[in-house]
Write an enzyme that holds these catalytic residues in place. Structure first.
Site, mmCIF file in Angstrom:
data_model
loop_
_atom_site.group_PDB
_atom_site.id
_atom_site.type_symbol
_atom_site.label_atom_id
_atom_site.label_comp_id
_atom_site.label_asym_id
_atom_site.label_seq_id
_atom_site.Cartn_x
_atom_site.Cartn_y
_atom_site.Cartn_z
ATOM 1 N N ALA A 179 0.860 -0.654 0.088
ATOM 2 C CA ALA A 179 -0.285 -0.238 -0.147
ATOM 3 C C ALA A 179 0.914 1.381 -0.246
ATOM 4 C CB ALA A 179 -0.950 0.055 1.328
ATOM 5 N N GLY A 184 3.593 2.023 -2.083
ATOM 6 C CA GLY A 184 3.925 1.381 -3.567
ATOM 7 C C GLY A 184 3.842 2.729 -4.106
ATOM 8 N N ALA A 237 -0.219 1.245 -6.040
ATOM 9 C CA ALA A 237 -1.630 1.439 -5.218
ATOM 10 C C ALA A 237 -1.641 3.286 -5.063
ATOM 11 C CB ALA A 237 -0.805 1.256 -3.476
ATOM 12 N N ASP A 286 -5.220 -8.917 -15.333
ATOM 13 C CA ASP A 286 -4.184 -7.863 -16.414
ATOM 14 C C ASP A 286 -5.348 -6.776 -16.945
ATOM 15 O OD1 ASP A 286 -4.520 -7.565 -19.268
ATOM 16 O OD2 ASP A 286 -3.369 -9.377 -19.757
ATOM 17 N N HIS A 287 -4.376 -5.714 -16.571
ATOM 18 C CA HIS A 287 -5.389 -4.429 -16.979
ATOM 19 C C HIS A 287 -5.936 -4.216 -18.051
ATOM 20 C CE1 HIS A 287 -2.334 -2.567 -17.616
ATOM 21 N NE2 HIS A 287 -2.298 -1.195 -18.657
ATOM 22 N N LYS A 338 -10.138 -2.844 -19.802
ATOM 23 C CA LYS A 338 -10.287 -0.747 -20.720
ATOM 24 C C LYS A 338 -11.678 -1.608 -21.507
ATOM 25 C CE LYS A 338 -5.207 -0.402 -21.458
ATOM 26 N NZ LYS A 338 -5.012 0.534 -20.651
ATOM 27 N N ASP A 359 6.349 -8.492 -20.838
ATOM 28 C CA ASP A 359 5.861 -7.214 -19.988
ATOM 29 C C ASP A 359 4.364 -7.710 -21.098
ATOM 30 O OD1 ASP A 359 5.769 -5.233 -17.516
ATOM 31 O OD2 ASP A 359 6.534 -4.231 -19.209
ATOM 32 N N HIS A 379 -1.299 -8.922 -21.905
ATOM 33 C CA HIS A 379 -2.271 -8.780 -23.024
ATOM 34 C C HIS A 379 -2.366 -8.563 -24.541
ATOM 35 C CE1 HIS A 379 -0.993 -6.169 -19.032
ATOM 36 N NE2 HIS A 379 -0.578 -5.837 -19.564
#
Ligand SMILES: NC(=O)C1=CN([C@@H]2O[C@H](COP(=O)(O)OP(=O)(O)OC[C@H]3O[C@@H](n4cnc5c(N)ncnc54)[C@H](OP(=O)(O)O)[C@@H]3O)[C@@H](O)[C@H]2O)C=CC1
Ligand SMILES: O=C1O[C@H](COP(=O)(O)O)[C@@H](O)[C@H](O)[C@H]1O
Length: 499
Positions: free
Chosen positions: A16, A18, A21, A180-181, A185, A238, A243
């Site tokens: 938290a 970092g 966060a 997986d951000h 989206k 990466d 992604h």
């Protein structure tokens, strides 16, 4: 996003203090709170090594929200729900204190034992934390317990399998939310809708009508201060393993029989299983790696990758990948999915271009102008929308044609700022919807595909590194990858033509 009221929840964030966060998680939770999507019975418990008091942590959260939010009105009430525990995750004793604090918060805010454990920390700690959460009784509650895991999920298939095995000793697959951000989206989520809710696309979505699909995710920034991590990762691990392959899976999957998490995931896994493995010397035919050198961007000098902090001056790590992915199934046989991603490129842009085959007979052909192919462009970021490229009659010029575009821009039509990916994903986790998180089967398949490429790259030094200039669209060979098949990369931004 359709918001429903969520259940009381304790959100425990490991890491938290970092960067993630502060930049993403606090602002996203605050947005959910502002929208009324977070139950008023919630508490956020931050965990970090720093010896901070609750008040010092609240100050940290305040700084994050003041920097990121337009609406500052409710910051103080949000912060009343924020707490902190200084805790070294490798120290077994401190989990007892953490449990005591979690139980107290549960009682004070009537949280019904519902807990989300968000691991926003380096992956080497994941297994230790989950072991302790179970052994020390933090998961022993009357409510739900969910585990959110940040990337990277392993370094290769063996390490990912070992990590998964360890985590599964404490949490079931249904309780695990692997982030997986990109799946949060707006326009990535829109891929399915564009495909399956439009009669004009679904019948054409196959190798009879599509010639190739291109997915570009380019960044203008370099590796910045992440050299230590990036040296062990490179662009392949990466960006591609997660992604890029997730976008391939969404574009290529069969229509699921319904929109349940399990059905969608199982269709995505089938695509990953059908990807033709590329290994050994073949890798050089199907994949191109790049590394940026030093140069000038906007007339400002920028360092090369090898000059970065914690980077080997002879590094063999790739900061760019382009590849041709083939999917050996009935729908996609013969249609290349070209992917490319890299740092320090000309534009920050993520776009998908679906190129349709030329029509069988071009009545409008003349020697000066050939017809442009029809393209469907899905703009993922920074702009969000869809453009369809068609040919139309040139006004007052007989049968001459001109290319025209039909465009939809999400922000201008819907009139709202689309929520941050993390906001959507946190919300999904709180309501227990794992659709936009990656199942272990997807992770396993994508590592097994990527490992063969990294094995080859790690065993052969790329003598041409650095091989692309900052501010360009990557190494020359990435253009050849397409031209060898008679294609070219479609522009993703104004500067795209710069090589
Ligand atoms: N930052 C980003 O944009 C993104 C990050 N991620 C992933 O999220 C995770 C976190 O990244 P990020 O926030 O950038 O990392 P940071 O290095 O900024 O933060 C690391 C956090 O871990 C804590 N920590 C480290 N060691 C211990 C320990 N032994 N015990 C308890 N806490 C410890 C640190 O606490 P303290 O500082 O108090 O020591 C700090 O809160 C990583 O897995 C990363 O790959 C993924 C996508 C994007
Ligand atoms: O996961 C990651 O993604 C970012 C790019 O994310 P975006 O949402 O800005 O496209 C990338 O910079 C980072 O290296 C990688 O770890």
């Amino acid at each position: 996003m359709t918001q429903e009221k969520t259940q009381p929840t304790l959100i425990m964030i490991f890491g938290a203090t970092g960067d993630l966060a502060k930049r993403k998680l606090f602002p996203s939770l605050y947005q959910l709170y502002l929208k009324g999507s977070l139950s008023t019975n919630f508490a956020m418990l931050g965990v970090g090594r720093r010896e901070w008091s609750h008040d010092r942590f609240k100050e940290h959260v305040r700084e994050s929200l003041e920097a990121s939010s337009h609406s500052k009105e409710h910051i103080e009430t949000f912060i009343e729900h924020s707490f902190y525990q200084s805790h070294d995750v490798s120290d077994s004793d401190s989990y007892i204190q953490l449990k005591t604090l979690a139980d107290q918060l549960d009682e004070t805010f009537s949280l019904k034992g519902n807990r989300i454990f968000y691991l926003a920390m380096a992956p080497e700690f994941f297994g230790t934390i989950t072991d302790h959460l179970k052994q020390d009784g933090l998961t022993d509650t009357d409510g739900f317990c969910r585990l959110v895991i940040e990337k990277p999920f392993g370094h290769d298939l063996p390490s990912a399998s070992a990590l998964n095995k360890q985590i599964r000793q404490s949490f079931s697959e249904e309780q695990i939310y692997r982030i997986d951000h990109y799946l949060g989206k707006e326009m990535v989520q829109n891929i399915e809708v564009i495909r399956f809710a439009n009669a004009i696309f679904e019948p054409l979505w196959n190798n009879r009508f599509i010639s190739n699909i291109q997915i570009t995710s380019s960044e203008t920034l370099g590796v910045e201060e992440r050299g230590r991590y990036y040296e062990t990762s490179g662009a392949l691990r990466d960006m591609v393993q997660n992604h890029m392959l997730q976008m391939v899976a969404l574009l290529a999957m069969e229509p699921p029989i319904n929109l349940s998490t399990d059905e969608i995931r199982s269709e995505k896994v089938r695509v990953l299983r059908a990807m033709r493995p590329v290994e050994g010397k073949e890798v050089d035919e199907y994949f191109v790696r790049g590394q940026y050198g030093s140069g000038k961007v906007n007339n400002e000098p920028v360092d090369g990758y090898r000059d970065g902090e914690n980077v080997d001056s002879q590094s063999n790590t790739e900061t760019f990948v382009a590849g041709k992915v083939l999917i050996d199934n009935f729908r996609w046989a013969g249609v290349p999915f070209f992917i490319r991603t890299g740092k320090r490129m000309a534009v920050k842009s993520t776009k998908i271009v679906v190129q349709f085959k030329d029509i069988p007979m071009n009545l409008y052909y003349n020697k000066e102008h050939s017809l442009d192919p029809n393209l469907l462009v899905i703009h993922i970021q920074p702009d969000e929308g869809v453009t369809l490229h068609l040919n139309a009659k040139k006004t007052s010029e007989g049968v001459n044609t001109k290319p025209v575009k039909l465009s939809y821009s999400a922000s201008s039509i819907d009139g709202i700022n689309t929520p941050e990916a993390y906001e959507k994903l946190l919300y999904d986790c709180i309501v227990g919807d794992a659709t936009n998180f990656t199942h272990w089967d997807e992770v396993r398949k994508s590592w097994s595909y990527v490992d063969k490429i990294s094995d080859h790259w790690e065993s052969t030094k790329e003598e041409s590194f650095p091989n692309y200039a900052p501010g360009s669209m990557g190494p020359e060979r990435s253009f050849k990858l397409l031209s060898d098949d008679g294609f070219e990369w479609w522009a993703v931004g104004e500067l795209d033509n710069k090589k």
